[in-house]
Design a protein around this motif. Structure first.
Motif, PDB file in Angstrom:
ATOM      1  N   ALA A  56       1.679   2.812 -12.780  1.00  0.00           N
ATOM      2  CA  ALA A  56       0.384   2.349 -12.274  1.00  0.00           C
ATOM      3  C   ALA A  56      -0.730   3.253 -12.804  1.00  0.00           C
ATOM      4  CB  ALA A  56       0.374   2.343 -10.751  1.00  0.00           C
ATOM      5  N   ASP A  57      -1.780   2.640 -13.339  1.00  0.00           N
ATOM      6  CA  ASP A  57      -2.936   3.399 -13.822  1.00  0.00           C
ATOM      7  C   ASP A  57      -3.946   3.652 -12.708  1.00  0.00           C
ATOM      8  OD1 ASP A  57      -2.382   3.393 -16.816  1.00  0.00           O
ATOM      9  OD2 ASP A  57      -2.316   1.252 -16.393  1.00  0.00           O
ATOM     10  N   VAL A  58      -4.042   2.704 -11.777  1.00  0.00           N
ATOM     11  CA  VAL A  58      -4.979   2.807 -10.665  1.00  0.00           C
ATOM     12  C   VAL A  58      -4.226   2.485  -9.382  1.00  0.00           C
ATOM     13  CG1 VAL A  58      -7.138   1.981  -9.663  1.00  0.00           C
ATOM     14  CG2 VAL A  58      -6.877   2.045 -12.160  1.00  0.00           C
ATOM     15  N   VAL A  59      -4.352   3.354  -8.390  1.00  0.00           N
ATOM     16  CA  VAL A  59      -3.700   3.141  -7.091  1.00  0.00           C
ATOM     17  C   VAL A  59      -4.789   3.134  -6.034  1.00  0.00           C
ATOM     18  CG1 VAL A  59      -1.997   3.972  -5.439  1.00  0.00           C
ATOM     19  CG2 VAL A  59      -1.619   4.321  -7.895  1.00  0.00           C
ATOM     20  N   ILE A  60      -4.816   2.078  -5.230  1.00  0.00           N
ATOM     21  CA  ILE A  60      -5.875   1.930  -4.232  1.00  0.00           C
ATOM     22  C   ILE A  60      -5.284   1.418  -2.927  1.00  0.00           C
ATOM     23  CG2 ILE A  60      -6.397  -0.437  -4.982  1.00  0.00           C
ATOM     24  CD1 ILE A  60      -9.364   0.154  -4.378  1.00  0.00           C
ATOM     25  N   ARG A  61      -5.906   1.817  -1.828  1.00  0.00           N
ATOM     26  CA  ARG A  61      -5.467   1.300  -0.529  1.00  0.00           C
ATOM     27  C   ARG A  61      -5.862  -0.172  -0.402  1.00  0.00           C
ATOM     28  NH1 ARG A  61      -7.760   6.342   0.827  1.00  0.00           N
ATOM     29  NH2 ARG A  61      -6.264   7.862   1.657  1.00  0.00           N
ATOM     30  N   PRO A  62      -5.048  -0.958   0.290  1.00  0.00           N
ATOM     31  CA  PRO A  62      -5.448  -2.361   0.524  1.00  0.00           C
ATOM     32  C   PRO A  62      -6.645  -2.416   1.471  1.00  0.00           C
ATOM     33  CG  PRO A  62      -3.082  -2.046   0.896  1.00  0.00           C
ATOM     34  CD  PRO A  62      -3.693  -0.689   0.809  1.00  0.00           C
ATOM     35  N   ASN A  65       1.379 -11.482  -6.706  1.00  0.00           N
ATOM     36  CA  ASN A  65       1.450 -11.571  -5.240  1.00  0.00           C
ATOM     37  C   ASN A  65       0.135 -12.068  -4.648  1.00  0.00           C
ATOM     38  OD1 ASN A  65       4.110 -10.681  -5.018  1.00  0.00           O
ATOM     39  ND2 ASN A  65       3.506  -8.543  -4.819  1.00  0.00           N
ATOM     40  N   THR A  66       0.231 -12.541  -3.436  1.00  0.00           N
ATOM     41  CA  THR A  66      -0.940 -12.940  -2.663  1.00  0.00           C
ATOM     42  C   THR A  66      -0.770 -12.390  -1.255  1.00  0.00           C
ATOM     43  OG1 THR A  66       0.189 -15.057  -2.240  1.00  0.00           O
ATOM     44  CG2 THR A  66      -1.505 -15.038  -3.948  1.00  0.00           C
ATOM     45  N   PRO A  67      -1.877 -12.071  -0.579  1.00  0.00           N
ATOM     46  CA  PRO A  67      -1.764 -11.508   0.775  1.00  0.00           C
ATOM     47  C   PRO A  67      -1.031 -12.450   1.720  1.00  0.00           C
ATOM     48  CG  PRO A  67      -3.990 -11.265  -0.071  1.00  0.00           C
ATOM     49  CD  PRO A  67      -3.270 -12.165  -1.027  1.00  0.00           C
ATOM     50  N   LEU A 110      -0.869  -6.919  -5.863  1.00  0.00           N
ATOM     51  CA  LEU A 110      -1.316  -6.851  -4.477  1.00  0.00           C
ATOM     52  C   LEU A 110      -0.133  -6.577  -3.557  1.00  0.00           C
ATOM     53  CD1 LEU A 110      -3.695  -9.965  -4.406  1.00  0.00           C
ATOM     54  CD2 LEU A 110      -4.334  -7.560  -4.705  1.00  0.00           C
ATOM     55  N   ALA A 111      -0.375  -5.804  -2.510  1.00  0.00           N
ATOM     56  CA  ALA A 111       0.661  -5.575  -1.499  1.00  0.00           C
ATOM     57  C   ALA A 111       0.880  -6.872  -0.719  1.00  0.00           C
ATOM     58  CB  ALA A 111       0.240  -4.458  -0.563  1.00  0.00           C
ATOM     59  N   ARG A 112       2.124  -7.236  -0.524  1.00  0.00           N
ATOM     60  CA  ARG A 112       2.407  -8.474   0.212  1.00  0.00           C
ATOM     61  C   ARG A 112       1.917  -8.389   1.655  1.00  0.00           C
ATOM     62  NH1 ARG A 112       8.385 -10.565  -1.789  1.00  0.00           N
ATOM     63  NH2 ARG A 112       7.850 -10.754  -3.998  1.00  0.00           N
ATOM     64  N   ASP A 113       2.075  -7.204   2.240  1.00  0.00           N
ATOM     65  CA  ASP A 113       1.599  -6.984   3.606  1.00  0.00           C
ATOM     66  C   ASP A 113       0.788  -5.704   3.605  1.00  0.00           C
ATOM     67  OD1 ASP A 113       1.223  -6.391   6.299  1.00  0.00           O
ATOM     68  OD2 ASP A 113       3.123  -7.291   6.897  1.00  0.00           O
ATOM     69  N   GLY A 114      -0.496  -5.835   3.871  1.00  0.00           N
ATOM     70  CA  GLY A 114      -1.388  -4.684   3.787  1.00  0.00           C
ATOM     71  C   GLY A 114      -1.170  -3.615   4.821  1.00  0.00           C
ATOM     72  N   SER A 115      -0.244  -3.832   5.764  1.00  0.00           N
ATOM     73  CA  SER A 115       0.008  -2.828   6.799  1.00  0.00           C
ATOM     74  C   SER A 115       1.465  -2.389   6.858  1.00  0.00           C
ATOM     75  CB  SER A 115      -0.405  -3.384   8.171  1.00  0.00           C
ATOM     76  OG  SER A 115       0.334  -4.562   8.473  1.00  0.00           O
ATOM     77  N   ASP A 116       2.308  -2.912   6.001  1.00  0.00           N
ATOM     78  CA  ASP A 116       3.740  -2.600   6.034  1.00  0.00           C
ATOM     79  C   ASP A 116       4.099  -1.702   4.852  1.00  0.00           C
ATOM     80  OD1 ASP A 116       6.448  -2.464   6.291  1.00  0.00           O
ATOM     81  OD2 ASP A 116       6.829  -4.615   6.097  1.00  0.00           O
ATOM     82  N   PRO A 117       4.504  -0.453   5.095  1.00  0.00           N
ATOM     83  CA  PRO A 117       4.865   0.454   3.997  1.00  0.00           C
ATOM     84  C   PRO A 117       5.998  -0.069   3.122  1.00  0.00           C
ATOM     85  CG  PRO A 117       4.589   1.675   6.052  1.00  0.00           C
ATOM     86  CD  PRO A 117       4.559   0.218   6.409  1.00  0.00           C
ATOM     87  N   LEU A 118       6.798  -1.015   3.630  1.00  0.00           N
ATOM     88  CA  LEU A 118       7.861  -1.593   2.823  1.00  0.00           C
ATOM     89  C   LEU A 118       7.291  -2.274   1.570  1.00  0.00           C
ATOM     90  CD1 LEU A 118      10.867  -2.268   2.491  1.00  0.00           C
ATOM     91  CD2 LEU A 118      10.479  -4.325   3.873  1.00  0.00           C
ATOM     92  N   SER A 119       6.041  -2.701   1.638  1.00  0.00           N
ATOM     93  CA  SER A 119       5.413  -3.330   0.488  1.00  0.00           C
ATOM     94  C   SER A 119       5.363  -2.384  -0.710  1.00  0.00           C
ATOM     95  CB  SER A 119       3.997  -3.796   0.834  1.00  0.00           C
ATOM     96  OG  SER A 119       4.023  -4.822   1.816  1.00  0.00           O
ATOM     97  N   ILE A 143       0.257   1.350   0.376  1.00  0.00           N
ATOM     98  CA  ILE A 143       0.069   1.460   1.820  1.00  0.00           C
ATOM     99  C   ILE A 143       0.125   2.916   2.270  1.00  0.00           C
ATOM    100  CG2 ILE A 143       0.823   0.600   4.065  1.00  0.00           C
ATOM    101  CD1 ILE A 143       0.046  -1.578   2.075  1.00  0.00           C
ATOM    102  N   ALA A 144       1.197   3.608   1.906  1.00  0.00           N
ATOM    103  CA  ALA A 144       1.414   4.988   2.337  1.00  0.00           C
ATOM    104  C   ALA A 144       0.963   5.954   1.240  1.00  0.00           C
ATOM    105  CB  ALA A 144       2.884   5.215   2.667  1.00  0.00           C
ATOM    106  N   ASP A 145       0.104   6.911   1.594  1.00  0.00           N
ATOM    107  CA  ASP A 145      -0.418   7.855   0.607  1.00  0.00           C
ATOM    108  C   ASP A 145       0.700   8.650  -0.061  1.00  0.00           C
ATOM    109  OD1 ASP A 145      -2.977   7.040   1.014  1.00  0.00           O
ATOM    110  OD2 ASP A 145      -3.531   8.691   2.357  1.00  0.00           O
ATOM    111  N   GLU A 146       1.785   8.893   0.650  1.00  0.00           N
ATOM    112  CA  GLU A 146       2.878   9.677   0.075  1.00  0.00           C
ATOM    113  C   GLU A 146       3.558   8.967  -1.101  1.00  0.00           C
ATOM    114  OE1 GLU A 146       6.489   8.405   3.080  1.00  0.00           O
ATOM    115  OE2 GLU A 146       5.029   9.891   3.743  1.00  0.00           O
ATOM    116  N   ASN A 147       3.297   7.652  -1.257  1.00  0.00           N
ATOM    117  CA  ASN A 147       3.907   6.892  -2.351  1.00  0.00           C
ATOM    118  C   ASN A 147       3.013   6.800  -3.585  1.00  0.00           C
ATOM    119  OD1 ASN A 147       6.261   6.272  -0.911  1.00  0.00           O
ATOM    120  ND2 ASN A 147       5.273   4.529   0.099  1.00  0.00           N
TER     121      ASN A 147
END
Length: 346
Positions: free
Chosen positions: A227-233, A105-107, A180-189, A214-218
């Motif tokens: 996933a070995d590493v999870v990070i916020r965009p 993916n790319t932003p 990469l998240a497709r949309d750094g502000s959309d939880p649908l990503s 995107i969402a910490d609950e995910n």
């Protein structure tokens, strides 16, 4: 093209047999005559003299073989041009790609600038500097920007929602995978990322996988999915992503610094003079004031100085637990005792 090649070889061998039979040539001379004639070199040192030999040369070589050779040459150059174009446009499957770093993916916005900084940081990191690097995206159907190509990056024009595209980029042989998240502000990503992880697990991969969430609950859901590493965009600082991929676990420390959940950064304003950094650390640790990370003087902020560095300044930055307060008076008293002890031994 292979069929034409073997047909050409058959015509050359047929002509060589005719030259041995009609012209009484040796096998070496017959083959020499056939090859020099079909390639239109024509040295003239050997030639057919009988009408049967000349007829064989006309039919096998002049009419058929030379035409086949020209067609083979045209198809070869056409293949090379198509291969080059496929590589440029991301339609080429790099079947020998392995132990590589794969970016999926790319932003959605400013992807060129972000990828340039991200890949630049990857190339500057010793762990990733020499790894083959590939991007799976539909954003560059006409080819990667020059700035990305300069980092020896290739791409495949496809979407990770298709198992065929994931297989084309050899996810089962990758050493590292970044989703990469497709949309750094959309939880649908996060749902799309989960789907990609599921497909990777179906194919099978031993790669270290970093995903943006995107969402910490995910977070736990993505970790359970592989996933070995999870990070916020954090689009403004791709360096954080690279550090997390190189040293998994640091992303937790770095992200905690941006919140008040576990760790905080505190600045304590106080003057001190000629105190060893290791002694400053000892004072903070003995008083449970966290871990000093930097000190401040007239020239700016100095992070992580050497243990035996003797520093003077007007403030100290420390990483503390949530809720911890650092009384400056306690530090002044401790530093004064250090200074007195230093004066007594000097």
């Amino acid at each position: 093209m292979a069929r034409l090649f073997f047909l050409l070889i058959a015509l050359i061998l047929t002509h060589s047999v005719a030259m041995v039979y009609f012209e009484n040539l040796s096998w070496a001379d017959a083959l020499w005559l056939s090859v020099t004639t079909v390639t239109t070199v024509g040295y003239g040192d050997i030639s057919a003299t009988s009408w049967q030999g000349r007829l064989s040369t006309t039919l096998c070589l002049y009419i058929l073989a030379i035409s086949l050779l020209a067609q083979l040459a045209a198809e070869f150059f056409e293949y090379r041009l198509k291969k080059r174009d496929d590589k440029l446009r991301g339609n080429w499957i790099w079947s020998d790609m392995n132990k590589h770093l794969l970016i999926i993916n790319t932003p959605a916005e400013n992807s060129d600038a972000y990828l340039e900084r991200l890949i630049g940081q990857m190339r500057a990191t010793p762990k990733f500097a020499q790894l083959p690097l590939q991007i799976l995206t539909r954003n560059y159907p006409k080819g990667l920007p020059r700035e990305l190509s300069a980092h020896s990056v290739v791409h495949y024009n496809g979407g990770p929602e298709h198992a065929k595209s994931l297989a084309a980029v050899n996810v089962n042989q990758a050493a590292f995978i970044v989703i990469l998240a497709r949309d750094g502000s959309d939880p649908l990503s996060d749902s799309l990322t989960f789907d990609i992880l599921s497909r990777i697990q179906d194919i099978g991969s031993s790669a270290t996988i970093l995903v943006e969430c995107i969402a910490d609950e995910n977070r736990q859901r993505l970790q359970r999915a592989g996933a070995d590493v999870v990070i916020r965009p954090i689009r403004a600082y791709p360096e954080l992503l690279v550090r997390a991929l190189a040293t998994p676990g640091t992303e937790v420390v770095l992200e905690n610094l941006f919140t008040h959940d576990e760790s905080n950064l505190q600045r304590v304003d106080l003057d001190f003079s000629h105190i060893l950094w290791k002694d400053i650390i000892t004072v903070f640790m003995d008083n449970d004031f966290g871990i000093p990370l930097a000190y401040i003087d007239a020239e700016g902020v100095h992070s992580n100085p050497a243990a035996l560095h003797s520093g003077s300044g007007s403030g100290i930055i420390s990483m503390t637990r949530a809720g911890c307060t650092i009384p400056a008076n306690t530090l002044r008293a401790a530093f004064a005792r250090l200074q007195t002890a230093a004066d007594a031994t000097s």
